[in-house]
Scaffold this motif. Structure first.
Motif, PDB file in Angstrom:
ATOM      1  N   MET B   1      59.092 -29.080 -35.544  1.00 52.12           N
ATOM      2  CA  MET B   1      60.333 -28.336 -35.326  1.00 52.12           C
ATOM      3  C   MET B   1      60.140 -27.297 -34.222  1.00 52.12           C
ATOM      4  N   GLU B   2      61.060 -27.344 -33.265  1.00 53.12           N
ATOM      5  CA  GLU B   2      60.954 -26.383 -32.158  1.00 53.12           C
ATOM      6  C   GLU B   2      61.900 -25.223 -32.375  1.00 53.12           C
ATOM      7  N   LYS B   3      61.473 -24.062 -31.962  1.00 51.27           N
ATOM      8  CA  LYS B   3      62.310 -22.869 -32.123  1.00 51.27           C
ATOM      9  C   LYS B   3      62.551 -22.205 -30.759  1.00 51.27           C
ATOM     10  N   PHE B   4      63.819 -21.898 -30.495  1.00 47.42           N
ATOM     11  CA  PHE B   4      64.195 -21.229 -29.250  1.00 47.42           C
ATOM     12  C   PHE B   4      64.855 -19.900 -29.584  1.00 47.42           C
ATOM     13  N   ASP B   5      65.010 -19.072 -28.581  1.00 48.02           N
ATOM     14  CA  ASP B   5      65.788 -17.856 -28.818  1.00 48.02           C
ATOM     15  C   ASP B   5      67.259 -18.225 -29.006  1.00 48.02           C
ATOM     16  N   VAL B   6      67.747 -19.065 -28.105  1.00 47.24           N
ATOM     17  CA  VAL B   6      69.164 -19.430 -28.132  1.00 47.24           C
ATOM     18  C   VAL B   6      69.323 -20.920 -27.837  1.00 47.24           C
ATOM     19  N   ILE B   7      70.183 -21.599 -28.588  1.00 48.92           N
ATOM     20  CA  ILE B   7      70.575 -22.960 -28.232  1.00 48.92           C
ATOM     21  C   ILE B   7      72.033 -22.934 -27.794  1.00 48.92           C
ATOM     22  N   VAL B   8      72.291 -23.460 -26.611  1.00 49.46           N
ATOM     23  CA  VAL B   8      73.658 -23.564 -26.111  1.00 49.46           C
ATOM     24  C   VAL B   8      74.075 -25.024 -26.215  1.00 49.46           C
ATOM     25  N   VAL B   9      75.160 -25.292 -26.913  1.00 47.60           N
ATOM     26  CA  VAL B   9      75.634 -26.669 -27.033  1.00 47.60           C
ATOM     27  C   VAL B   9      76.715 -26.906 -25.979  1.00 47.60           C
ATOM     28  N   GLY B  10      76.395 -27.731 -25.001  1.00 43.05           N
ATOM     29  CA  GLY B  10      77.366 -28.053 -23.952  1.00 43.05           C
ATOM     30  C   GLY B  10      77.037 -27.366 -22.640  1.00 43.05           C
ATOM     31  N   GLY B  11      76.697 -28.156 -21.641  1.00 39.18           N
ATOM     32  CA  GLY B  11      76.333 -27.614 -20.326  1.00 39.18           C
ATOM     33  C   GLY B  11      77.490 -27.596 -19.356  1.00 39.18           C
ATOM     34  N   GLY B  12      78.635 -27.078 -19.797  1.00 35.88           N
ATOM     35  CA  GLY B  12      79.766 -26.866 -18.898  1.00 35.88           C
ATOM     36  C   GLY B  12      79.763 -25.421 -18.420  1.00 35.88           C
ATOM     37  N   LEU B  13      80.912 -24.926 -18.005  1.00 37.89           N
ATOM     38  CA  LEU B  13      80.935 -23.599 -17.396  1.00 37.89           C
ATOM     39  C   LEU B  13      80.574 -22.490 -18.389  1.00 37.89           C
ATOM     40  N   ALA B  14      81.115 -22.532 -19.594  1.00 38.77           N
ATOM     41  CA  ALA B  14      80.812 -21.486 -20.567  1.00 38.77           C
ATOM     42  C   ALA B  14      79.331 -21.525 -20.924  1.00 38.77           C
ATOM     43  N   GLY B  15      78.845 -22.722 -21.218  1.00 40.04           N
ATOM     44  CA  GLY B  15      77.448 -22.876 -21.633  1.00 40.04           C
ATOM     45  C   GLY B  15      76.475 -22.467 -20.543  1.00 40.04           C
ATOM     46  N   LEU B  16      76.780 -22.875 -19.331  1.00 38.52           N
ATOM     47  CA  LEU B  16      75.869 -22.563 -18.228  1.00 38.52           C
ATOM     48  C   LEU B  16      75.931 -21.080 -17.873  1.00 38.52           C
ATOM     49  N   ALA B  17      77.111 -20.478 -17.991  1.00 33.31           N
ATOM     50  CA  ALA B  17      77.234 -19.041 -17.738  1.00 33.31           C
ATOM     51  C   ALA B  17      76.397 -18.272 -18.747  1.00 33.31           C
ATOM     52  N   ALA B  18      76.449 -18.694 -20.004  1.00 39.22           N
ATOM     53  CA  ALA B  18      75.656 -18.033 -21.045  1.00 39.22           C
ATOM     54  C   ALA B  18      74.166 -18.233 -20.772  1.00 39.22           C
ATOM     55  N   ALA B  19      73.788 -19.475 -20.461  1.00 42.09           N
ATOM     56  CA  ALA B  19      72.370 -19.780 -20.254  1.00 42.09           C
ATOM     57  C   ALA B  19      71.820 -19.024 -19.041  1.00 42.09           C
ATOM     58  N   TYR B  20      72.589 -18.996 -17.982  1.00 37.55           N
ATOM     59  CA  TYR B  20      72.196 -18.307 -16.753  1.00 37.55           C
ATOM     60  C   TYR B  20      71.930 -16.828 -17.036  1.00 37.55           C
ATOM     61  N   THR B  21      72.870 -16.220 -17.768  1.00 39.00           N
ATOM     62  CA  THR B  21      72.775 -14.795 -18.063  1.00 39.00           C
ATOM     63  C   THR B  21      71.590 -14.495 -18.981  1.00 39.00           C
ATOM     64  N   LEU B  22      71.377 -15.344 -19.972  1.00 38.22           N
ATOM     65  CA  LEU B  22      70.291 -15.116 -20.927  1.00 38.22           C
ATOM     66  C   LEU B  22      68.923 -15.381 -20.300  1.00 38.22           C
ATOM     67  N   ALA B  23      68.852 -16.441 -19.509  1.00 34.11           N
ATOM     68  CA  ALA B  23      67.573 -16.789 -18.886  1.00 34.11           C
ATOM     69  C   ALA B  23      67.153 -15.681 -17.914  1.00 34.11           C
ATOM     70  N   GLN B  24      68.150 -15.077 -17.288  1.00 39.54           N
ATOM     71  CA  GLN B  24      67.895 -13.970 -16.384  1.00 39.54           C
ATOM     72  C   GLN B  24      67.202 -12.817 -17.094  1.00 39.54           C
ATOM     73  N   GLU B  25      67.486 -12.685 -18.394  1.00 39.53           N
ATOM     74  CA  GLU B  25      66.857 -11.631 -19.201  1.00 39.53           C
ATOM     75  C   GLU B  25      65.621 -12.163 -19.920  1.00 39.53           C
ATOM     76  N   ASP B  26      65.129 -13.302 -19.447  1.00 38.57           N
ATOM     77  CA  ASP B  26      63.882 -13.887 -19.962  1.00 38.57           C
ATOM     78  C   ASP B  26      63.942 -14.384 -21.400  1.00 38.57           C
ATOM     79  N   LEU B  27      65.109 -14.718 -21.885  1.00 35.01           N
ATOM     80  CA  LEU B  27      65.163 -15.353 -23.205  1.00 35.01           C
ATOM     81  C   LEU B  27      64.892 -16.844 -23.061  1.00 35.01           C
ATOM     82  N   GLU B  28      64.372 -17.435 -24.124  1.00 36.41           N
ATOM     83  CA  GLU B  28      64.144 -18.875 -24.126  1.00 36.41           C
ATOM     84  C   GLU B  28      65.426 -19.583 -24.534  1.00 36.41           C
ATOM     85  N   VAL B  29      66.070 -20.215 -23.554  1.00 33.62           N
ATOM     86  CA  VAL B  29      67.374 -20.820 -23.795  1.00 33.62           C
ATOM     87  C   VAL B  29      67.294 -22.324 -23.613  1.00 33.62           C
ATOM     88  N   LEU B  30      67.810 -23.044 -24.586  1.00 28.70           N
ATOM     89  CA  LEU B  30      67.901 -24.499 -24.475  1.00 28.70           C
ATOM     90  C   LEU B  30      69.381 -24.879 -24.367  1.00 28.70           C
TER      91      LEU B  30
END
Lengths: 94, 428
Positions: B1-30
């Motif tokens: 079982m893998e554990k991430f800080d955040v899982i984003v379901v869906g790589g559209g605009l909302a998902g990518l905006a969230a992932a971009y912002t979180l990754a920028q703060e060094d969170l582990e985002v899938l």
């Protein structure tokens, strides 16, 4: 003018990847449900049609995965999911 | 079982905006995307209005693969045999920073995904989320393709139907009255031909809306946007109206008919259709928004219902980008607090209320009812075009006086009805 293509030809322009099983199914016993007839009107890919017996026929080939049929017919009538990962339509323009 | 800080379901605009912002703060985002690539399942009309989101992602826009900046706006009222068009061109539309751009999602989302990956987000394509994992009332992860993936928090950005939010108990399957369906063709044309036909200089673009007969009087309209080397031509129509409305019409017919209208046919002549796509659009406004948060879960973009039709503008992508951004901010705050309860995550709603997102939804909360008036799509286009036809007509014999011609159509009764219609529109 850009020609009027007919739906089959139009859908033929899209990239589709085969799925192991259909991601939308008419639930057993629901073939004659009146709610199903709405799908004939709303589906932008024209995948639902009425046959001579007045039943709704459905084909999954050409599904654009928009979800309009799920909203129009409801989940009591349709078993509805997205295709498995990497299957189904892959838009090149969107 | 893998554990991430955040899982984003869906790589559209909302998902990518969230992932971009979180990754920028060094969170582990899938990010889990069910298409072959980000954008493979996404469709827009479409245009993106940049001003509201420009500052949320200051580094993004310079190199973004946008199509043309919209410098000319047109809206046409269409009756069966005639139409009246209003064209707006303004200096401000031709000045940088440009207000809005036409955009193609397969191209744009794919690029945005790359930017999120560059910040450190992990993107897995061809991965459909099958199930939300809930333990003791808390969302703790998802199952996708047989893998069990855990995270402190899941952000559902899986589009207008959001099966993830539904499974998490944050929404119902949805009422057809609160949704429209859009479908369109991409028609390739030589850029020089596009610029000639639409009177464009360089990278200028045009937007055209068609209302009235194009949807047979049903709630919705037609649209045309110029891209760099193609046109996006399509129809948006309320699903409820399509289901119930008379006259009965099958959705695809509307687009074929639009293509044959003389007003449109001359614009697409010689073009080559290269793709046909469709997508559901949430249009229920404030009252149709889903619950935005739960224990261990947030909902953003179309999944939450963040898309809005106020007649002359139909917007969704800015709300997707912004809600993804604010979902990420809420996660950062939750991380500071060290807990991911619904109570803690409710800060997401506060952040949205402070932003243009909820302010727009609050200000335009009456738009769905004010615009859901068949007269806008039947009576008015017919009346305006008939009046114009009579004003321009020169028959044999003497011409009718102008005032009586107008008065014939604008009876007291008609004006009374108009007053009623526009009283509702005042709420916009």
């Amino acid at each position: 003018m850009s020609e009027i293509l007919g739906l089959k030809a139009k859908l033929g322009l899209d990239v589709f990847k085969h799925d192991s099983e259909p991601h939308i199914r008419i639930k057993a016993g629901m073939e004659k449900d009146p709610r199903l007839k709405k799908a004939v009107l709303v589906c932008p890919a024209g995948l639902y049609s009425l046959n001579d017996a007045g039943e709704v026929e459905f084909t999954i080939d050409g599904c654009l995965e928009c979800g309009t049929c799920r909203l129009a017919c409801g989940t009591e009538v349709l078993d509805w999911n997205y295709p498995t990962g990497g299957a189904g339509v892959q838009f090149r323009f969107g | 079982m893998e554990k991430f800080d955040v899982i984003v379901v869906g790589g559209g605009l909302a998902g990518l905006a969230a992932a971009y912002t979180l990754a920028q703060e060094d969170l582990e985002v899938l990010v889990l995307e069910r298409g072959d690539y980000s954008g493979a399942k996404n469709v827009t009309g479409g245009r993106l209005y940049l001003n509201p989101v420009r500052d949320l992602f200051p580094d993004l826009w310079k190199k973004a693969p946008l199509e043309r900046f919209i410098a000319h706006e047109e809206v046409a009222m269409m009756a069966e045999k005639r139409s009246v068009t209003i064209r707006y061109s303004g200096e401000e539309l031709r000045q940088e920073p440009y207000q809005s751009y036409s955009v193609l999602r397969a191209k744009f989302d794919r690029w945005l995904a790359k930017q999120a990956e560059r910040k450190g987000a992990m993107l897995v394509a061809k991965s459909r989320v099958d199930e939300v994992i809930i333990e003791n009332g808390q969302v703790v992860g998802v199952r996708a393709g047989g893998d069990e993936l855990h995270a402190d928090v899941v952000i559902a950005c899986d589009g207008a139907l959001s099966l993830v939010a539904e499974q998490a108990g944050l929404r119902q399957p949805g009422n057809p009255h609160d949704f429209a369906v859009g479908f369109k063709e991409i028609i390739e044309l030589d850029p020089a031909v596009i610029e000639d036909r639409f009177g464009l200089e360089g990278n200028e673009g045009a937007a055209r809306l068609y209302m009235g007969e194009v949807t047979r009087g049903k709630f919705g309209g037609g649209f045309l946007y110029t891209n760099k080397e193609s046109l996006s031509l399509g129809i948006v129509v309320g699903i409820k109206d399509l289901m119930d409305g008379s006259p009965q019409v099958q959705a695809p017919q509307l687009l074929d008919d639009l293509k044959q209208r003389p007003e449109v046919a001359s614009l697409i002549r010689g073009g080559q259709t290269v793709e046909y796509s469709a997508h559901v659009i949430p249009e229920g406004g404030l009252k149709a928004l889903t619950k935005l948060y739960g224990n261990g879960i947030l909902v953003a973009g179309d999944a939450a219902g963040f898309s809005m039709n106020i007649g002359v503008t139909v917007r969704g992508m800015e709300y997707a980008l912004a809600s993804g951004y604010y979902a990420a901010q809420a996660v950062l705050k939750a991380r500071e607090a060290g807990q991911y309860t619904a109570n803690q995550l409710s800060v997401y709603e506060l952040l949205l209320k402070d932003s243009f997102v909820m302010k727009d939804f609050q200000n335009f909360k009456d738009a769905p009812t004010a615009l859901d008036n068949p007269r806008f799509f039947t009576v008015y286009p017919e009346m305006v075009t008939t009046m114009m036809s009579e004003l321009y007509a020169v028959d044999d014999g003497p011409k009718e006086r102008i005032y009586p011609t107008i008065k014939k159509h604008l009876t007291i009764r008609e004006m009374w009805d108009m007053l009623g219609d526009f009283r509702k529109v005042r709420k916009l």
